[in-house]
Design a protein around this motif. Structure first.
Motif, PDB file in Angstrom:
ATOM      1  N   VAL A  80       3.391   3.557   1.299  1.00  0.00           N
ATOM      2  CA  VAL A  80       4.450   3.550   2.314  1.00  0.00           C
ATOM      3  C   VAL A  80       4.303   4.819   3.130  1.00  0.00           C
ATOM      4  CG1 VAL A  80       6.935   3.511   2.753  1.00  0.00           C
ATOM      5  CG2 VAL A  80       5.988   2.237   0.806  1.00  0.00           C
ATOM      6  N   PHE A  81       4.141   4.661   4.447  1.00  0.00           N
ATOM      7  CA  PHE A  81       3.850   5.782   5.329  1.00  0.00           C
ATOM      8  C   PHE A  81       5.107   6.299   6.023  1.00  0.00           C
ATOM      9  CE2 PHE A  81       0.000   3.225   5.108  1.00  0.00           C
ATOM     10  CZ  PHE A  81      -0.986   4.176   4.874  1.00  0.00           C
ATOM     11  N   GLN A  82       4.984   7.497   6.570  1.00  0.00           N
ATOM     12  CA  GLN A  82       6.054   8.086   7.378  1.00  0.00           C
ATOM     13  C   GLN A  82       6.334   7.259   8.619  1.00  0.00           C
ATOM     14  OE1 GLN A  82       5.145  12.116   8.447  1.00  0.00           O
ATOM     15  NE2 GLN A  82       6.706  12.245  10.025  1.00  0.00           N
ATOM     16  N   SER A  83       5.294   6.627   9.175  1.00  0.00           N
ATOM     17  CA  SER A  83       5.421   5.947  10.464  1.00  0.00           C
ATOM     18  C   SER A  83       5.791   4.465  10.350  1.00  0.00           C
ATOM     19  CB  SER A  83       4.088   6.058  11.222  1.00  0.00           C
ATOM     20  OG  SER A  83       3.048   5.445  10.480  1.00  0.00           O
ATOM     21  N   TYR A  84       6.129   3.996   9.131  1.00  0.00           N
ATOM     22  CA  TYR A  84       6.502   2.597   8.856  1.00  0.00           C
ATOM     23  C   TYR A  84       5.300   1.658   8.930  1.00  0.00           C
ATOM     24  CZ  TYR A  84      10.874   4.720  10.578  1.00  0.00           C
ATOM     25  OH  TYR A  84      11.915   5.561  10.829  1.00  0.00           O
ATOM     26  N   ALA A  85       4.492   1.749  10.027  1.00  0.00           N
ATOM     27  CA  ALA A  85       3.286   0.922  10.193  1.00  0.00           C
ATOM     28  C   ALA A  85       3.591  -0.569  10.091  1.00  0.00           C
ATOM     29  CB  ALA A  85       2.228   1.325   9.156  1.00  0.00           C
ATOM     30  N   LEU A  86       4.650  -1.019  10.787  1.00  0.00           N
ATOM     31  CA  LEU A  86       4.998  -2.438  10.813  1.00  0.00           C
ATOM     32  C   LEU A  86       4.329  -3.111  12.011  1.00  0.00           C
ATOM     33  CD1 LEU A  86       8.823  -2.198  10.030  1.00  0.00           C
ATOM     34  CD2 LEU A  86       6.934  -2.546   8.420  1.00  0.00           C
ATOM     35  N   TYR A  87       4.074  -4.401  11.882  1.00  0.00           N
ATOM     36  CA  TYR A  87       3.520  -5.175  12.999  1.00  0.00           C
ATOM     37  C   TYR A  87       4.662  -5.581  13.920  1.00  0.00           C
ATOM     38  CZ  TYR A  87      -0.627  -5.416  10.066  1.00  0.00           C
ATOM     39  OH  TYR A  87      -1.709  -5.094   9.296  1.00  0.00           O
ATOM     40  N   PRO A  88       4.700  -5.071  15.177  1.00  0.00           N
ATOM     41  CA  PRO A  88       5.870  -5.305  16.039  1.00  0.00           C
ATOM     42  C   PRO A  88       6.060  -6.755  16.448  1.00  0.00           C
ATOM     43  CG  PRO A  88       4.102  -4.206  17.252  1.00  0.00           C
ATOM     44  CD  PRO A  88       3.693  -4.197  15.816  1.00  0.00           C
ATOM     45  N   SER A  89       4.963  -7.537  16.467  1.00  0.00           N
ATOM     46  CA  SER A  89       5.079  -8.935  16.906  1.00  0.00           C
ATOM     47  C   SER A  89       5.501  -9.866  15.780  1.00  0.00           C
ATOM     48  CB  SER A  89       3.740  -9.408  17.481  1.00  0.00           C
ATOM     49  OG  SER A  89       2.726  -9.332  16.486  1.00  0.00           O
ATOM     50  N   MET A  90       5.576  -9.349  14.569  1.00  0.00           N
ATOM     51  CA  MET A  90       5.943 -10.177  13.409  1.00  0.00           C
ATOM     52  C   MET A  90       7.390  -9.950  13.020  1.00  0.00           C
ATOM     53  SD  MET A  90       2.684  -9.791  10.833  1.00  0.00           S
ATOM     54  CE  MET A  90       1.011 -10.176  11.333  1.00  0.00           C
ATOM     55  N   THR A  91       7.993 -10.958  12.421  1.00  0.00           N
ATOM     56  CA  THR A  91       9.340 -10.808  11.866  1.00  0.00           C
ATOM     57  C   THR A  91       9.259  -9.989  10.575  1.00  0.00           C
ATOM     58  OG1 THR A  91       9.197 -12.810  10.540  1.00  0.00           O
ATOM     59  CG2 THR A  91      10.028 -13.046  12.806  1.00  0.00           C
ATOM     60  N   VAL A  92      10.426  -9.621  10.071  1.00  0.00           N
ATOM     61  CA  VAL A  92      10.473  -8.913   8.787  1.00  0.00           C
ATOM     62  C   VAL A  92       9.814  -9.751   7.699  1.00  0.00           C
ATOM     63  CG1 VAL A  92      12.033  -8.122   6.965  1.00  0.00           C
ATOM     64  CG2 VAL A  92      12.508  -7.550   9.360  1.00  0.00           C
ATOM     65  N   ARG A  93      10.122 -11.047   7.689  1.00  0.00           N
ATOM     66  CA  ARG A  93       9.533 -11.948   6.685  1.00  0.00           C
ATOM     67  C   ARG A  93       8.006 -11.936   6.796  1.00  0.00           C
ATOM     68  NH1 ARG A  93      12.054 -16.121   4.353  1.00  0.00           N
ATOM     69  NH2 ARG A  93      13.625 -16.154   6.006  1.00  0.00           N
ATOM     70  N   GLU A  94       7.494 -12.023   7.999  1.00  0.00           N
ATOM     71  CA  GLU A  94       6.038 -12.065   8.203  1.00  0.00           C
ATOM     72  C   GLU A  94       5.386 -10.733   7.835  1.00  0.00           C
ATOM     73  OE1 GLU A  94       5.932 -15.337  11.843  1.00  0.00           O
ATOM     74  OE2 GLU A  94       6.224 -13.198  12.273  1.00  0.00           O
ATOM     75  N   ASN A  95       6.086  -9.619   8.115  1.00  0.00           N
ATOM     76  CA  ASN A  95       5.551  -8.307   7.717  1.00  0.00           C
ATOM     77  C   ASN A  95       5.439  -8.202   6.204  1.00  0.00           C
ATOM     78  OD1 ASN A  95       5.059  -5.880   9.712  1.00  0.00           O
ATOM     79  ND2 ASN A  95       6.666  -7.126  10.662  1.00  0.00           N
ATOM     80  N   ILE A  96       6.468  -8.661   5.494  1.00  0.00           N
ATOM     81  CA  ILE A  96       6.454  -8.587   4.031  1.00  0.00           C
ATOM     82  C   ILE A  96       5.366  -9.496   3.460  1.00  0.00           C
ATOM     83  CG2 ILE A  96       7.780  -9.110   1.943  1.00  0.00           C
ATOM     84  CD1 ILE A  96      10.288  -8.243   3.475  1.00  0.00           C
ATOM     85  N   GLU A  97       5.188 -10.661   4.061  1.00  0.00           N
ATOM     86  CA  GLU A  97       4.236 -11.634   3.547  1.00  0.00           C
ATOM     87  C   GLU A  97       2.792 -11.333   3.908  1.00  0.00           C
ATOM     88  OE1 GLU A  97       5.340 -15.507   4.868  1.00  0.00           O
ATOM     89  OE2 GLU A  97       6.998 -15.718   3.441  1.00  0.00           O
ATOM     90  N   PHE A  98       2.567 -10.421   4.860  1.00  0.00           N
ATOM     91  CA  PHE A  98       1.218 -10.269   5.418  1.00  0.00           C
ATOM     92  C   PHE A  98       0.177  -9.952   4.340  1.00  0.00           C
ATOM     93  CE2 PHE A  98      -2.209  -7.863   7.427  1.00  0.00           C
ATOM     94  CZ  PHE A  98      -2.595  -8.764   8.406  1.00  0.00           C
TER      95      PHE A  98
END
Length: 357
Positions: A80-98
């Motif tokens: 888990v990084f300081q910058s979150y590093a989430l995919y902006p085009s994905m939903t929360v569900r899609e980020n977790i499932e990636f």
């Protein structure tokens, strides 16, 4: 989950020796904090555990397996990084499932895991939102959820709360602590914040200039610091350091504050140095009474009320110290007070080596 062993780790970039022989071990389910100032090597060490940086010398073991030559994807770790590093085009569900999708986990199993993670982190209502619709704390929770979904052997946190405001940091700190208690996961957590280190860790490694200055429990590091660096880094406000003379008082050894009359009982075995440094934390001072074994006169220069406590900066001869008072018992600026302390609880340091005596 797994134990983690860091065995005589060195890291060099050309002629620069970044890590200079790090030895650490944490058991399965323990929470290790790597704490120190910027540039001390803590994030480099975390990257080496993750496999993102090569090891110059030494070994890293996850469980009983040496992972020096194992790629990051095969180490069964989550970061888990300081910058979150989430995919902006994905939903929360899609980020977790990636990550699960990359491991070819079935859609049905992905849904079950995602729902479980969302419930654990109390973010079921956020699953269909995108990162841009979330607060900083919610984004960090999603980043944690993505790591949780993989069920790794070890979680690695690289200053995950640095981008949050003070209130959110406190809330997220509590969430990480509660998460560890619920899941009993092995965690390595990098921070420069000594409050995070003291409140979160089962074990703390205090680092400076590529070396571990002390490794132990929060209580050990706070009460029995190995040297003046550790004593000054851990604790807020920091430990007070007073230069004192060691003198012979009849058959006992005593301490005397330079420039002030009156011996101060050391409460220790014979000290061989003529000068030592007396380390006293702000809360270890007390107002002296007529029968106090040791005391010193102090002049109150200014006060810092914080609500629960009032911190007084006082002058003791030519030296300064910070003393903690309850707000209802705080002195006034300009007062002259007599202070005492428990001689068995304070620390003594060698002024040359700065090591605790």
């Amino acid at each position: 989950m797994a134990s983690l062993t860091i065995d005589n780790i060195h890291k060099r970039w050309g002629s620069t020796h970044v890590l200079k022989g790090i030895d650490l071990h944490i058991n399965d389910g323990e929470f290790l904090i790597l704490v120190g100032p910027s540039g001390c090597g803590k994030s480099t060490l975390l990257s080496m555990v993750a496999g993102l940086d090569d090891i110059t010398d030494g070994r890293i073991l996850i469980g009983d397996q040496v992972v020096n030559d194992i790629s990051p994807k095969d180490r069964n770790i989550a970061m888990v990084f300081q910058s979150y590093a989430l995919y902006p085009s994905m939903t929360v569900r899609e980020n977790i499932e990636f990550g699960l999708k990359m491991k070819k986990v079935s859609a049905a199993d992905r849904a079950v895991i995602t729902e479980r993670v969302a419930k654990t982190l109390q973010m079921e209502a956020l699953l269909d939102r995108r990162p841009s619709q979330l607060s900083g704390g919610q984004r960090q929770r999603v980043a944690m959820g993505r790591a949780l979904a993989r069920s790794p052997a070890i979680f690695l946190f690289d200053e995950p709360l640095s981008n949050l405001d003070a209130k959110l940091r406190v809330e997220m700190r509590a969430e990480i602590k509660a998460l560890h208690q619920r899941l009993n996961t092995t965690i390595v957590y990098v921070t420069h914040d000594q409050v995070e280190a003291m409140t979160l860790g089962d074990k703390i490694a205090v680092m400076k200039d590529g070396l571990v200055q002390q490794f132990g429990t929060p209580a050990q590091i706070y009460s029995e610091p190995a040297n003046m660096y550790v004593a000054g880094f851990i604790g807020s406000p920091t430990m007070n350091f007073l230069n004192v003379d060691a003198v012979q008082a009849n058959t006992d050894m005593a301490l005397r504050l330079a420039g002030l009359e009156g011996a101060i009982d050391s409460g220790r075995a014979t000290i061989t140095q003529k000068q030592v440094v007396l380390g006293i934390r702000p809360e270890q001072f007390q107002l002296a009474t007529a029968d106090s074994a040791n005391s010193v006169t102090a002049h109150v220069q200014f006060l810092e009320p914080t609500g629960a406590d009032t911190f007084a900066t006082v002058s003791i001869g030519t030296q300064k110290a910070v003393v903690r008072f309850a707000p209802t018992h705080a002195p006034r600026v300009g007062d002259t007070i007599a202070l005492t302390w428990d001689a068995s609880a304070v620390c003594l340091f060698d002024p040359q080596s700065q090591v605790r005596i």
